[in-house]
Scaffold this motif. Structure first.
Motif, short mmCIF file in Angstrom:
data_model
loop_
_atom_site.label_atom_id
_atom_site.label_comp_id
_atom_site.label_asym_id
_atom_site.label_seq_id
_atom_site.Cartn_x
_atom_site.Cartn_y
_atom_site.Cartn_z
N ALA A 41 0.83 -1.20 0.00
CA ALA A 41 0.00 0.00 0.00
C ALA A 41 0.87 1.26 0.00
N LYS A 42 1.94 1.24 0.77
CA LYS A 42 2.84 2.40 0.81
C LYS A 42 3.54 2.59 -0.54
N ILE A 43 3.94 1.48 -1.15
CA ILE A 43 4.61 1.57 -2.46
C ILE A 43 3.65 2.15 -3.49
N ARG A 44 2.41 1.66 -3.51
CA ARG A 44 1.44 2.16 -4.47
C ARG A 44 1.16 3.64 -4.25
N ALA A 45 1.13 4.06 -3.00
CA ALA A 45 0.90 5.48 -2.71
C ALA A 45 2.03 6.34 -3.28
N ALA A 46 3.24 5.80 -3.28
CA ALA A 46 4.39 6.55 -3.83
C ALA A 46 4.36 6.59 -5.35
N LEU A 47 3.87 5.51 -5.97
CA LEU A 47 3.92 5.41 -7.43
C LEU A 47 2.70 6.01 -8.12
N TYR A 48 1.51 5.69 -7.61
CA TYR A 48 0.28 6.10 -8.29
C TYR A 48 -0.16 7.48 -7.80
N THR A 49 0.60 8.49 -8.12
CA THR A 49 0.28 9.86 -7.72
C THR A 49 -0.55 10.53 -8.80
N PRO A 50 -1.31 11.56 -8.45
CA PRO A 50 -2.12 12.26 -9.46
C PRO A 50 -1.29 12.78 -10.63
N ALA A 51 -0.09 13.24 -10.36
CA ALA A 51 0.74 13.82 -11.44
C ALA A 51 1.19 12.77 -12.45
N LEU A 52 1.20 11.50 -12.04
CA LEU A 52 1.70 10.43 -12.91
C LEU A 52 0.59 9.52 -13.41
N LEU A 53 -0.66 10.01 -13.39
CA LEU A 53 -1.77 9.22 -13.89
C LEU A 53 -1.51 8.79 -15.33
N GLY A 54 -1.78 7.52 -15.62
CA GLY A 54 -1.54 6.99 -16.96
C GLY A 54 -0.26 6.20 -17.07
N THR A 55 0.65 6.41 -16.14
CA THR A 55 1.91 5.66 -16.13
C THR A 55 1.64 4.22 -15.71
N ARG A 56 2.25 3.29 -16.41
CA ARG A 56 2.08 1.86 -16.10
C ARG A 56 3.32 1.39 -15.33
N TRP A 57 3.09 0.86 -14.13
CA TRP A 57 4.18 0.48 -13.25
C TRP A 57 4.34 -1.04 -13.16
N GLY A 58 5.58 -1.48 -13.05
CA GLY A 58 5.88 -2.87 -12.78
C GLY A 58 7.01 -2.97 -11.77
#
Length: 497
Positions: A41-58
């Protein structure tokens, strides 16, 4: 099955999580508690930020025993960018451990000419480090010119730049890699097959900008259409290089009193470029060139690129340079993410199996190593050695699985020593500064227009060594850099393990 529903980052935002559930491939991993829901959950909070919407993470992070520490979309395929170099450089280490990787230096030969004076041929054999820059101290083109002068030859016919050691592939023929990337390939490589032009605004408004191009003048025709404009305006400098012709058009504007700009270009025909430079060095030593200066290429790559390597020529070499140690070049390639050197390594990998040093043959060696590491064939695709091809793919889990395989090899520590160190050197010199990961994370970066990657290992707060791969693909053009989010996520993992 992981409890993903309870882990989603849920501020007052509807963040896309990939749609319908997918079948997750089975794989062999140690039995354990698995990833911590709180950590994920903490990792997702760091990655899925509003400014980076649309970015695909792995993301995949495992300890040295293979226990999963964190995993997000780890079986999705991502564009790895320069993470591709991980597979190339490790394959070279593997070939060296078997005594099968050749380190061949550039040669000069005298050849019979119909008009009497011998031709002189500069023979490239895949050395990426050959140089005639003013600061060159080893593997220098001038050493071969000295050898010709020392032989007593006073007149030569043609000066030939010969790159027939490798098939005539100026760039990768598959995977949509195209010219303009400063990675034009040749068995005869000089000064990384690139040159630069320095442009400065004129001293008076309205006058054309000044152009300094010592590398190719006077063989290249530069059309300078850059005007000097009013002080304080924005510089707009552009260039067109016409393939197959030594013509460059510079156009745009530079403000009065503005900063100089350095423009970088591919050498259109590296063998021809090297021959031109070599002819200059011969003339400077009092040797008369009576013929032409020209390249000599292998036939266009329409034949069997998986054929056996060509036999050595019958004409003995007048002199042969000793190239730098292979590990030195591998270190430069990894730390600077040197694209041309990486692809030349891929081609030369084929020689370890007695094959022609071509891209398809090199890729066959690379794929054989991925098979040895147990990677599923669907989990990757590679078309080049540098990572510039937009068609390359790898899953985070497959990358970590491969790094586990690397760990089991006798050369693993030597390979890790070639990688950039967080906050210290190479492409990681400016990242992780002042954090616990500074100095203890070693990893290969990857950067393309909409793809960022990082894979390697680091030491967590507990002292535990972790292996990881993290990818960000499809970042919208309007979004900021993904690197702060990527680095923050790794910092969270390091701090909580």
């Amino acid at each position: 099955m992981r409890l993903r529903a309870a882990l989603l980052f849920c501020a007052a935002l509807a963040l896309p999580q990939g749609g319908a559930a997918q079948m997750v491939p089975t794989h062999s991993r140690p039995v354990g508690a698995g990833p911590s829901p709180t950590l994920e959950a903490k990792i997702r909070a760091a990655l899925y930020t509003p400014a980076l919407l649309g970015t695909r993470w792995g993301l995949e992070v495992e300890d040295r025993d293979g226990h999963v520490i964190a995993s997000i979309n780890s079986f999705d395929r991502f564009q790895p960018a320069s993470n591709t170099k991980v597979f190339v450089t490790t394959s070279v280490f593997d070939a060296m451990a078997r005594g099968a990787f050749p380190n061949l230096g550039t040669q000069v030969r005298l050849e019979r000419h119909a008009r009497g004076a011998p031709d002189v041929a500069l023979i490239g054999r895949g050395d990426a480090m050959l140089s005639d820059r003013t600061d060159c101290t080893r593997d220098c083109l001038s050493q071969l010119a000295d050898a010709v002068a020392a032989s007593g030859v006073k007149r030569v016919g043609d000066v030939i730049g010969d790159d027939t050691f490798m098939p005539f592939e100026r760039w990768v023929l598959s995977g949509r890699l195209r010219p303009g990337t400063r990675t034009i390939m040749s068995a005869l490589t000089l000064n990384d097959n690139e040159f630069s032009i320095l442009v400065r605004p004129a001293a008076t408004q309205g006058a054309p900008a000044s152009v300094d191009m010592p590398d190719l003048a006077p063989e290249t025709d530069v059309m300078n259409e850059i005007a000097t404009t009013q002080a304080g305006t924005r510089a707009e400098v552009h260039a067109d290089m016409i393939p197959g012709e030594r013509k460059i058009r510079l156009f745009g504007t530079m403000p009065l009193g503005g900063k100089a700009e350095t423009l970088h270009f591919d050498v259109d025909d590296p063998a021809d470029f090297a021959a031109i430079r070599f002819a200059r060095l011969l003339r400077a030593r009092g040797i008369t060139v009576t013929g032409t200066v020209r390249p000599r290429h292998a036939p266009t790559s329409t034949g069997n690129l998986m054929a056996t390597a060509p036999a050595a020529p019958e004409t003995p070499a007048l002199a042969t340079l000793t190239p730098p140690d292979v590990v030195d070049d591998l270190t430069l390639t990894a730390k600077q993410s040197q694209n041309l050197h990486a692809h030349l390594f891929l081609k030369k990998l084929a020689l370890s199996q007695g094959l022609m040093p071509s891209t398809p043959a090199g890729l066959s060696i690379l794929r054989a190593n991925l098979d040895r590491a147990g990677l599923p064939r669907w989990s990757y695709d590679f078309y080049d050695g540098s990572g510039l091809s937009p068609d390359n793919r790898i899953t985070p889990q497959a990358m970590v699985q491969y790094l586990h395989w690397v760990d089991a090899q006798p050369w693993a520590a030597q390979w890790y020593a070639t990688l950039p160190v967080a906050g210290v050197d190479g492409t990681l010199s400016g990242r992780f500064k002042g954090t616990p990961l500074m100095g203890n994370l070693r990893a290969k970066t990857g950067t393309l227009l909409a793809a960022n990657a990082l894979a390697g290992s680091f030491r967590a707060a507990s002292g535990k060594e972790l292996i990881f791969a993290i990818y960000a693909n499809d970042r919208p053009g309007s979004a900021p850099s993904v690197l702060p989010a990527m680095d923050a996520a790794l910092g969270i993992i390091a701090g909580e393990n």
